[in-house]
Structure formats: C-alpha cells, structure tokens
Write an enzyme that holds these catalytic residues in place. Structure first.
Site, PDB file in Angstrom:
ATOM      1  N   TYR A  66     -12.349  -2.561  -2.930  1.00 19.56           N
ATOM      2  CA  TYR A  66     -12.913  -2.558  -1.582  1.00 19.56           C
ATOM      3  C   TYR A  66     -14.440  -2.484  -1.582  1.00 19.56           C
ATOM      4  O   TYR A  66     -15.046  -2.084  -0.577  1.00 19.56           O
ATOM      5  CB  TYR A  66     -12.327  -1.400  -0.771  1.00 19.56           C
TER       6      TYR A  66
ATOM      7  N   LYS B  77       0.830  -1.202   0.000  1.00 15.65           N
ATOM      8  CA  LYS B  77       0.000   0.000   0.000  1.00 15.65           C
ATOM      9  C   LYS B  77       0.875   1.267   0.000  1.00 15.65           C
ATOM     10  O   LYS B  77       2.076   1.191   0.283  1.00 15.65           O
ATOM     11  CB  LYS B  77      -0.919  -0.040   1.234  1.00 15.65           C
TER      12      LYS B  77
ATOM     13  N   ASN C  61      -1.972  -0.278   7.298  1.00 15.57           N
ATOM     14  CA  ASN C  61      -1.309  -1.543   7.617  1.00 15.57           C
ATOM     15  C   ASN C  61      -0.400  -2.068   6.518  1.00 15.57           C
ATOM     16  O   ASN C  61      -0.160  -3.272   6.422  1.00 15.57           O
ATOM     17  CB  ASN C  61      -2.352  -2.577   8.077  1.00 15.57           C
TER      18      ASN C  61
ATOM     19  N   HIS D  31      -1.844  -5.342   1.644  1.00 14.43           N
ATOM     20  CA  HIS D  31      -3.122  -6.051   1.471  1.00 14.43           C
ATOM     21  C   HIS D  31      -2.810  -7.472   1.041  1.00 14.43           C
ATOM     22  O   HIS D  31      -1.870  -7.694   0.285  1.00 14.43           O
ATOM     23  CB  HIS D  31      -3.969  -5.392   0.377  1.00 14.43           C
TER      24      HIS D  31
ATOM     25  N   GLU E  87      -9.936 -10.557  -6.994  1.00 13.35           N
ATOM     26  CA  GLU E  87      -8.941  -9.482  -6.925  1.00 13.35           C
ATOM     27  C   GLU E  87      -7.869  -9.615  -8.007  1.00 13.35           C
ATOM     28  O   GLU E  87      -7.478  -8.626  -8.633  1.00 13.35           O
ATOM     29  CB  GLU E  87      -8.285  -9.483  -5.539  1.00 13.35           C
TER      30      GLU E  87
HETATM   31  N1  UDP Z   1      -9.811  -1.191   7.835  1.00 13.74           N
HETATM   32  C1  UDP Z   1      -9.828  -0.170   8.766  1.00 13.74           C
HETATM   33  N2  UDP Z   1     -10.591  -0.314   9.898  1.00 13.74           N
HETATM   34  C2  UDP Z   1     -11.343  -1.430  10.143  1.00 13.74           C
HETATM   35  C3  UDP Z   1     -11.315  -2.468   9.192  1.00 13.74           C
HETATM   36  C4  UDP Z   1     -10.536  -2.319   8.049  1.00 13.74           C
HETATM   37  O1  UDP Z   1      -9.159   0.844   8.596  1.00 13.74           O
HETATM   38  O2  UDP Z   1     -12.006  -1.498  11.180  1.00 13.74           O
HETATM   39  C5  UDP Z   1      -9.000  -1.034   6.602  1.00 13.74           C
HETATM   40  C6  UDP Z   1      -7.629  -1.683   6.736  1.00 13.74           C
HETATM   41  O3  UDP Z   1      -6.684  -0.889   6.012  1.00 13.74           O
HETATM   42  C7  UDP Z   1      -7.862  -3.030   6.076  1.00 13.74           C
HETATM   43  C8  UDP Z   1      -8.818  -2.662   4.944  1.00 13.74           C
HETATM   44  O4  UDP Z   1      -9.664  -1.670   5.522  1.00 13.74           O
HETATM   45  O5  UDP Z   1      -6.659  -3.613   5.608  1.00 13.74           O
HETATM   46  C9  UDP Z   1      -9.659  -3.809   4.432  1.00 13.74           C
HETATM   47  O6  UDP Z   1     -10.382  -4.380   5.499  1.00 13.74           O
HETATM   48  P1  UDP Z   1     -10.550  -5.949   5.682  1.00 13.74           P
HETATM   49  O7  UDP Z   1     -11.586  -6.170   6.718  1.00 13.74           O
HETATM   50  O8  UDP Z   1     -10.748  -6.588   4.345  1.00 13.74           O
HETATM   51  O9  UDP Z   1      -9.146  -6.408   6.319  1.00 13.74           O
HETATM   52  P2  UDP Z   1      -7.880  -7.165   5.647  1.00 13.74           P
HETATM   53  O10 UDP Z   1      -8.434  -8.225   4.748  1.00 13.74           O
HETATM   54  O11 UDP Z   1      -7.079  -6.122   4.906  1.00 13.74           O
HETATM   55  O12 UDP Z   1      -7.123  -7.734   6.817  1.00 13.74           O
HETATM   56 MG    MG Z   2      -9.827  -8.101   3.257  1.00 11.28          MG
END
Ligand code: UDP
Ligand code: MG
Length: 170
Positions: A49, A9, A121, A124, A135
């Site tokens: 997303y 990212k 974070n 991805h 994806e």
């Molecule tokens: N995210 C966030 N707050 C939350 C949940 C998700 O900022 O409470 C952001 C975070 O950057 C995350 C992305 O949204 O990586 C996608 O969310 P997902 O639940 O798919 O988590 P991931 O699969 O990335 O672990």
């Molecule tokens: Mg995810």
C-alpha cells in the site's frame, strides 16, 4: 492475456467468505495461476500500500491488512490469469467503498464501512497492468506461478540461507 493479484483480506477469511468469493470469481472463467496463504508483516503491508502512504487512513489500513482487527494474521493471495483478467476481477469486486459498490458485487455484498471511515471490503484486486505487475512480483516468486507471466532471469547466489524440511533419521 494478463494476470491480476487478488487478496482475500483478513475480514473475508474471518467471516468464512473464501468459498463464496472464489465461486464468484469463477464466473470470470479466468484461471488460478498461483495461490498462497501469507502472513503479512509490516514491511510487506507497507510495500503493498506504499502509494497510499500520505492518506490519513494509512496506518489503520496497514493494521487491517496485517490482520490485527480480525485475529487472522494472514491473507489468501491469488493470481488470476486470462483475457482481460484485471477489469473482469475489478468489475466483480465492485467499488472501493462497499456502501457505494454495486450491491451484487463482492464488496457491495460483503463489505462494510467502519465508524473510523475505513473500508473493510474483503478483497483486494489490482487496478491496472502496471499495478498488477508490481503487486504480483511483491507477493509471488516466479516458481509459484504456473504461467510465465513476466520475464524472468536465472541468477546464481552464493551462501544464501534457506529453510528446508528436516530430514528424518532412520
Ligand atoms: N481505503 C479506505 N478508505 C478510502 C480509500 C481506501 O479505507 O477512502 C482502503 C480500502 O480498504 C481500499 C484500500 O484502502 O481497498 C486501498 O485503496 P485503493 O484506493 O487502492 O482502492 P482499491 O484499489 O482497493 O479499490
Ligand atoms: Mg488499489
């Protein structure tokens, strides 16, 4: 054998973490099957997303992945391929919330939580097989991946415009 999508990212790129992250991912012994530097427009971001559209942080997340907070208008997209690629990469990446992620995981080591609550974070990775397929097909064309990861077909399209390298005049 399966494929998974990894995105470094904009915060990962801005903080020069690419080398560290790729080194960590090489521990999996998975193969890189595709790689692209991608400028992420709103359309691609919202498609990627799309399942989070109803979340309160959606708009901020879209701006984050487009690079608006890190003056890096790009992400590095990679396809990793091999046995159990999806869980292996998820495990190394660590939990979604960097403050709760295992401290030796990539997100635990390099991620942070903004005061707004958004999780920056750095990486991805696809969560399951269905998500990986959706994806990878969104971010890559079949010809950009060196393995046949999903079924393809050949179609003939009339009058499709294409940008090509300009031929040099002698
Ligand atoms: N995210 C966030 N707050 C939350 C949940 C998700 O900022 O409470 C952001 C975070 O950057 C995350 C992305 O949204 O990586 C996608 O969310 P997902 O639940 O798919 O988590 P991931 O699969 O990335 O672990
Ligand atoms: Mg995810």
């Amino acid at each position: 054998m399966e494929a998974t999508l990894v995105l470094i990212k904009p915060d990962g790129l801005k903080r020069s973490l690419t080398g560290n992250i790729l080194t960590r991912l090489s521990e999996t012994k998975l193969e890189i099957a595709g790689a692209r530097v991608v400028r992420v427009g709103r359309e691609l971001a919202e498609k990627h997303y799309g399942h989070l559209r109803e979340k309160p942080f959606f708009e901020e997340l879209i701006r984050y992945i487009m690079g608006e907070f890190h003056d890096r208008l790009k992400v590095l997209a990679l396809v990793y391929y091999g046995e159990d690629a999806i869980p292996k990469v998820r495990e190394l990446a660590g939990g979604t919330n960097p403050e709760e992620a295992d401290s030796v995981s990539i997100r635990g080591a390099y991620g942070r939580v903004l005061t707004s609550g958004l999780f920056e974070n750095v990486i991805h990775c696809s969560a399951n097989g269905e998500e990986a397929e959706r994806e990878i097909k969104l971010w890559f064309k079949p010809e950009d991946i060196i393995f046949d990861v999903y079924e393809t077909e050949t179609v003939t399209r009339e009058s499709v415009k294409e940008v090509v390298w300009k031929e040099k005049k002698e």
